[in-house]
Enzyme design. Sequence first.
Site, mmCIF file in Angstrom:
data_model
loop_
_atom_site.group_PDB
_atom_site.id
_atom_site.type_symbol
_atom_site.label_atom_id
_atom_site.label_comp_id
_atom_site.label_asym_id
_atom_site.label_seq_id
_atom_site.Cartn_x
_atom_site.Cartn_y
_atom_site.Cartn_z
ATOM 1 N N ARG A 86 0.829 -1.214 0.000
ATOM 2 C CA ARG A 86 0.000 0.000 0.000
ATOM 3 C C ARG A 86 0.855 1.252 0.000
ATOM 4 O O ARG A 86 0.520 2.249 -0.644
ATOM 5 C CB ARG A 86 -0.910 -0.004 1.242
ATOM 6 C CG ARG A 86 -1.721 1.258 1.470
ATOM 7 C CD ARG A 86 -2.702 1.558 0.370
ATOM 8 N NE ARG A 86 -3.521 0.407 0.014
ATOM 9 C CZ ARG A 86 -4.434 0.411 -0.946
ATOM 10 N NH1 ARG A 86 -4.656 1.504 -1.647
ATOM 11 N NH2 ARG A 86 -5.113 -0.681 -1.213
ATOM 12 N N HIS A 334 -5.344 -3.665 4.394
ATOM 13 C CA HIS A 334 -5.194 -2.540 3.481
ATOM 14 C C HIS A 334 -3.730 -2.171 3.308
ATOM 15 O O HIS A 334 -3.295 -1.801 2.206
ATOM 16 C CB HIS A 334 -5.992 -1.332 3.989
ATOM 17 C CG HIS A 334 -6.230 -0.299 2.947
ATOM 18 N ND1 HIS A 334 -5.588 0.929 2.952
ATOM 19 C CD2 HIS A 334 -7.038 -0.295 1.858
ATOM 20 C CE1 HIS A 334 -6.001 1.633 1.913
ATOM 21 N NE2 HIS A 334 -6.877 0.928 1.228
ATOM 22 N N CYS A 335 -2.966 -2.277 4.363
ATOM 23 C CA CYS A 335 -1.544 -1.945 4.294
ATOM 24 C C CYS A 335 -0.780 -2.855 3.335
ATOM 25 O O CYS A 335 0.248 -2.446 2.789
ATOM 26 C CB CYS A 335 -0.915 -2.052 5.680
ATOM 27 S SG CYS A 335 -1.649 -0.990 6.929
ATOM 28 N N LEU A 336 -1.272 -4.075 3.136
ATOM 29 C CA LEU A 336 -0.565 -5.052 2.321
ATOM 30 C C LEU A 336 -0.928 -4.992 0.848
ATOM 31 O O LEU A 336 -0.225 -5.570 0.010
ATOM 32 C CB LEU A 336 -0.865 -6.463 2.833
ATOM 33 C CG LEU A 336 -0.456 -6.764 4.277
ATOM 34 C CD1 LEU A 336 -0.975 -8.127 4.692
ATOM 35 C CD2 LEU A 336 1.057 -6.692 4.423
#
Length: 346
Positions: A86, A334-336
Amino acid sequence: MPAEWEPHEATWLGWPHNASDWPGKLAAIHWVYGEIVRKLAEGERVRILVQSRSHEGRARSVLTRAGADLSAVDFFRIVTDRGWTRDFGPIFVTRNRPPSEAAIARFRFTAWARYPDWKNDDLVPVKLAARLKCRAFPVVHKGRKVVLEGGSIDVNGTGTLLTTEECLLDRVVQVRNPGFLASDYESVFRESLGVTNVVWLSKGIAGDDTHGHVDDVCRFVNPMTVVLCQERNSGDANYRALAENRERLENAALENGAKIEVIPLPMPAPLYFDGRRLPASYANFYIANAVVLVPTFNDPNDRIALGILSEVFQDRPVIGIHAVDLAWGFGTLHCLTQQQPALPAG
């Protein structure tokens, strides 16, 4: 920059390899990735960054055993430092007037102005632009290359962007672009992402080592509506900051002057590992073509959060992914992930 719920050509992931992201838990993380890919591949291509042929082989083995559809998976052998796609991955923008085109807004990445290992990650957008044969536009403001992570912003696709002052405007802690004011960022967002309206929230959540990424706090779910994390325990470290964010949203407006509809999203109970608080948040969900993946934490509020998001996203199933192990890396779904938008047919 299109909204996340708009059609994707693909989702990008970086297959995990850096043990320092999940000390003692890296093997378990591979199986969480297997489940993520299995769900994503049902509705779109999944494009995975791997370090080498052998790294790809290990990923293929996990995905095969997890039941993922490998015919929907593409592997790109591009060396990375870590796996937080992300934040260092390509931020795509589109031109919908003929001829339609997708390009990359080439921001710089410096590991959240916190960690020393970032030079490989910083090059990923440029390398992918060459592989995808798309243009990458360097984002420069006042003669300086602009640093920005994808998790620090969220857009509704029609002109409004959410971010936090803690992340972008702090002058002491994890400073990405020294000397930049709100007006500087607003100019950058207008010129590089087509944003005409910026809503500045206050702070992120406790435990977040990015120093205030908005994707753990508040997310657009349609062009007029956000879900906003709410902490009911007045003694919790998140209580005052999240209450202030709600006040700001009540006084904010969309790009067309309309009020923003705010749906409260609960927080899980504080999550700790090895004595350290982790940034556990249901707002770190990912909207894919055929599913919404939501982090869950073995918490009574898991069911409530999944119910709220199921009411919001009635056009695709909302699926929980166990994220207690993921959160040990200070980020979850979401970060990934990073979406690559689909271009209009024709």
